[in-house]
Design a protein around this motif. Structure first.
Motif, PDB file in Angstrom:
ATOM      1  N   ASP A   1      69.197  46.650  19.155  1.00  0.00           N
ATOM      2  CA  ASP A   1      69.776  47.201  17.745  1.00  0.00           C
ATOM      3  C   ASP A   1      71.238  46.626  17.985  1.00  0.00           C
ATOM      4  OD1 ASP A   1      71.909  48.627  19.713  1.00  0.00           O
ATOM      5  OD2 ASP A   1      71.511  50.579  18.512  1.00  0.00           O
TER       6      ASP A   1
ATOM      7  N   THR B   1      73.845  56.777  23.295  1.00  0.00           N
ATOM      8  CA  THR B   1      73.088  57.931  22.740  1.00  0.00           C
ATOM      9  C   THR B   1      74.159  58.410  21.818  1.00  0.00           C
ATOM     10  OG1 THR B   1      73.417  59.889  24.017  1.00  0.00           O
ATOM     11  CG2 THR B   1      71.287  58.909  23.980  1.00  0.00           C
TER      12      THR B   1
ATOM     13  N   SER C   1      74.798  53.490  11.208  1.00  0.00           N
ATOM     14  CA  SER C   1      75.063  52.022  11.864  1.00  0.00           C
ATOM     15  C   SER C   1      77.297  51.400  11.655  1.00  0.00           C
ATOM     16  CB  SER C   1      74.456  50.749  11.327  1.00  0.00           C
ATOM     17  OG  SER C   1      75.349  50.537  10.404  1.00  0.00           O
TER      18      SER C   1
ATOM     19  N   ARG D   1      72.770  50.752  15.687  1.00  0.00           N
ATOM     20  CA  ARG D   1      73.877  50.176  15.972  1.00  0.00           C
ATOM     21  C   ARG D   1      74.926  49.209  15.491  1.00  0.00           C
ATOM     22  NH1 ARG D   1      78.576  49.905  21.385  1.00  0.00           N
ATOM     23  NH2 ARG D   1      80.604  49.436  19.792  1.00  0.00           N
TER      24      ARG D   1
ATOM     25  N   GLY E   1      68.141  51.450  21.214  1.00  0.00           N
ATOM     26  CA  GLY E   1      69.569  50.867  21.937  1.00  0.00           C
ATOM     27  C   GLY E   1      69.041  49.185  22.249  1.00  0.00           C
TER      28      GLY E   1
ATOM     29  N   VAL F   1      68.448  54.679  13.044  1.00  0.00           N
ATOM     30  CA  VAL F   1      69.849  54.362  13.828  1.00  0.00           C
ATOM     31  C   VAL F   1      69.397  53.289  14.786  1.00  0.00           C
ATOM     32  CG1 VAL F   1      70.815  55.974  15.560  1.00  0.00           C
ATOM     33  CG2 VAL F   1      69.517  56.782  14.320  1.00  0.00           C
TER      34      VAL F   1
ATOM     35  N   TYR G   1      71.734  54.694  21.605  1.00  0.00           N
ATOM     36  CA  TYR G   1      72.659  54.071  19.943  1.00  0.00           C
ATOM     37  C   TYR G   1      73.192  53.161  20.901  1.00  0.00           C
ATOM     38  CZ  TYR G   1      75.450  53.787  16.088  1.00  0.00           C
ATOM     39  OH  TYR G   1      76.442  52.987  15.004  1.00  0.00           O
TER      40      TYR G   1
ATOM     41  N   SER H   1      64.894  55.421  16.113  1.00  0.00           N
ATOM     42  CA  SER H   1      66.000  54.229  16.384  1.00  0.00           C
ATOM     43  C   SER H   1      64.857  52.415  16.967  1.00  0.00           C
ATOM     44  CB  SER H   1      66.750  54.833  17.996  1.00  0.00           C
ATOM     45  OG  SER H   1      67.262  53.399  18.393  1.00  0.00           O
TER      46      SER H   1
END
Length: 452
Positions: free
Chosen positions: A293, A11, A375, A321, A289, A319, A7, A286
């Motif tokens: 994201d 994480t 998010s 961000r 990362g 998932v 994320y 996800s």
């Protein structure tokens, strides 16, 4: 079971209680001897692999031979939305170009339709060693794109002039799945990377074809158009890397823009083609990362990559961000004005618009499954996108299991930008159409090409 879900730069933890039917897709999820490299590559291993690939180009002479006839070189690199670690291999590429003066070498950032960089971002992408060498660092400027020609599928190519001015043209990037171009890498650095908005729209209009899918090259009109454009524009050499889950280089390919790219794509496919016995009721995914994201425009690809692994009526927990929000204005307008998924599916039929195309792809998934989003978006924004907001993975998983039952089959994909669901997996779902089926029924849209 405690999971660490990527994320942003860190994480988020999720705890799944004992007794659940859970499959985690991690390193070595693919097929064949390259499914799980024997050890994580060290910095020394990476540099050895970079030098090996440059010394053993596929289908082309070494760069050190090509530069002997050159007076000006352009190296195309990925922008900030891509995970490609350009700073790790650029010094080796520049060593091969040593006969040229620094002012005769330009590093061009392939923005495509993405935002421009700040100077600090450019320097971070290429690294301090490259900055110290004094080469030019140049973002794509659409106002400097000039006509080159028209592909057989009707894409009017307008390309960044500084690239065309070079007599040695090198494309770099990383190879991974792309949800409608098949794979990233190869000629994609130029098309769409260094093209005008109208050229990108022409090419991306072909994503409506049912064969424009993740991991598909043969018969994929988007990839075929990109590769034909590469020949028309001119690419002298490519250098592409394959990354592991920690964004380390475990394989590199160099040489001819088609032959080297295909070798890299085959190696990637053997490692990352996702195959599970049957589709899941709940998929926790996800993009892997940052930078995948960084915004929803990029994170959307993960939804597409795992769409074939969720049952109709199932739930996907994304998932991501998304600290830079949507990432593209038209995409934001389409998503927030969705109303219902069917509205966007109907809209794309007669109005193919860049940005809108990604919103319509998400709508295709939403038409048959729920999406829970963890998010930084405000709850009301997530709700306007016909998704359900959550502030933690645990809360989303709890809600999903409450909806689907304790016997729900769960699939966890921590690096969803790196996988694709195999076609045979989709047969385990019900007969409701997936995104590919929907695209097959959409009539040719404005900007789309007939007969593709």
């Amino acid at each position: 079971m405690t999971l660490a879900i990527p994320y942003g730069k860190g994480t988020l933890e999720a705890v799944l209680r004992d007794g659940l039917d859970v499959t985690v897709i991690g390193p070595g999820c693919g097929r064949g001897e390259e499914a799980a490299p024997p050890a994580a590559p060290t910095a020394g291993d990476e540099q050895a692999e970079i030098r090996r690939a440059l010394a053993e180009p596929i289908g082309a002479p070494r760069l050190s031979e090509l530069v002997a006839k050159a007076t000006k070189a352009a190296i195309v690199v990925s922008d900030i939305t891509r995970p490609c670690p350009s700073y790790r291999f650029l010094p080796a590429l520049l060593d091969e170009l040593a006969p040229l003066a620094p002012e005769d070498v330009a590093i061009l950032f392939a923005l495509g339709g993405h935002r421009a960089h700040a100077r600090e971002e450019q320097e971070r992408l290429v690294g301090p060693e490259v900055v110290a060498r004094g080469v030019q660092l140049v973002d794509l400027d659409g106002a400097q794109c000039v006509p080159v020609g028209v592909t057989s599928r009707g894409t009017h190519l307008e390309v960044f002039k500084p690239y065309l001015d070079a007599d040695l043209r090198i494309c770099t990037g990383n190879i991974e799945y792309h949800y409608f171009a098949g794979f990233s890498g190869g000629a994609k650095a130029v098309v769409p990377g260094l093209c005008s908005y109208s050229a990108i729209r022409d090419n991306h209009g072909m994503m409506l074809a049912p064969t424009a899918r993740s991991g598909v090259i043969d018969g994929n009109p988007v990839r075929r158009d990109i590769d034909e454009a590469g020949a028309l524009i001119g690419i002298d050499f490519i250098f592409n890397v394959l990354l592991d889950e920690q964004k380390r280089i475990w394989r590199a390919v160099a040489g001819h823009y088609l032959e080297a790219h295909r070798a890299g794509a085959q190696a990637y496919d053997r490692r990352c083609d996702l195959r599970v016995p049957e589709a899941a009721d709940v998929v926790i995914a996800s993009p892997g990362g940052r930078p995948k994201d960084i915004n929803l425009y990029q994170a959307q690809k993960t939804l597409d990559n795992v769409a074939g692994a969720v049952r109709d009526g199932g739930i996907v927990i994304l998932v991501a961000r998304c600290d830079e929000g949507f990432g593209q204005k038209t995409f934001e307008e389409w998503m927030c004005g969705m109303g219902t998924p069917q509205v966007l599916i109907d809209r794309i039929q007669g109005e193919f618009v860049l940005g809108g195309h990604k919103a319509a792809a998400i709508a295709g998934l939403l038409s048959r499954a729920d999406v829970y989003l963890v998010s930084e978006f405000p709850d009301e924004v997530v709700t306007s996108m016909c998704m359900t907001p959550f502030n933690s993975v645990d809360a989303a998983v709890h809600a999903a299991l409450a909806a689907k039952g304790d016997d729900a089959r769960c699939l966890v994909v921590p690096h969803g930008s790196r996988v694709r669901a195999a076609e045979d997996q989709r047969a385990s779902r019900s007969s409701a159409p997936d995104r590919g089926d929907l695209r097959a029924t959409w009539p040719a849209a404005a900007g789309a090409k007939e007969g593709t």
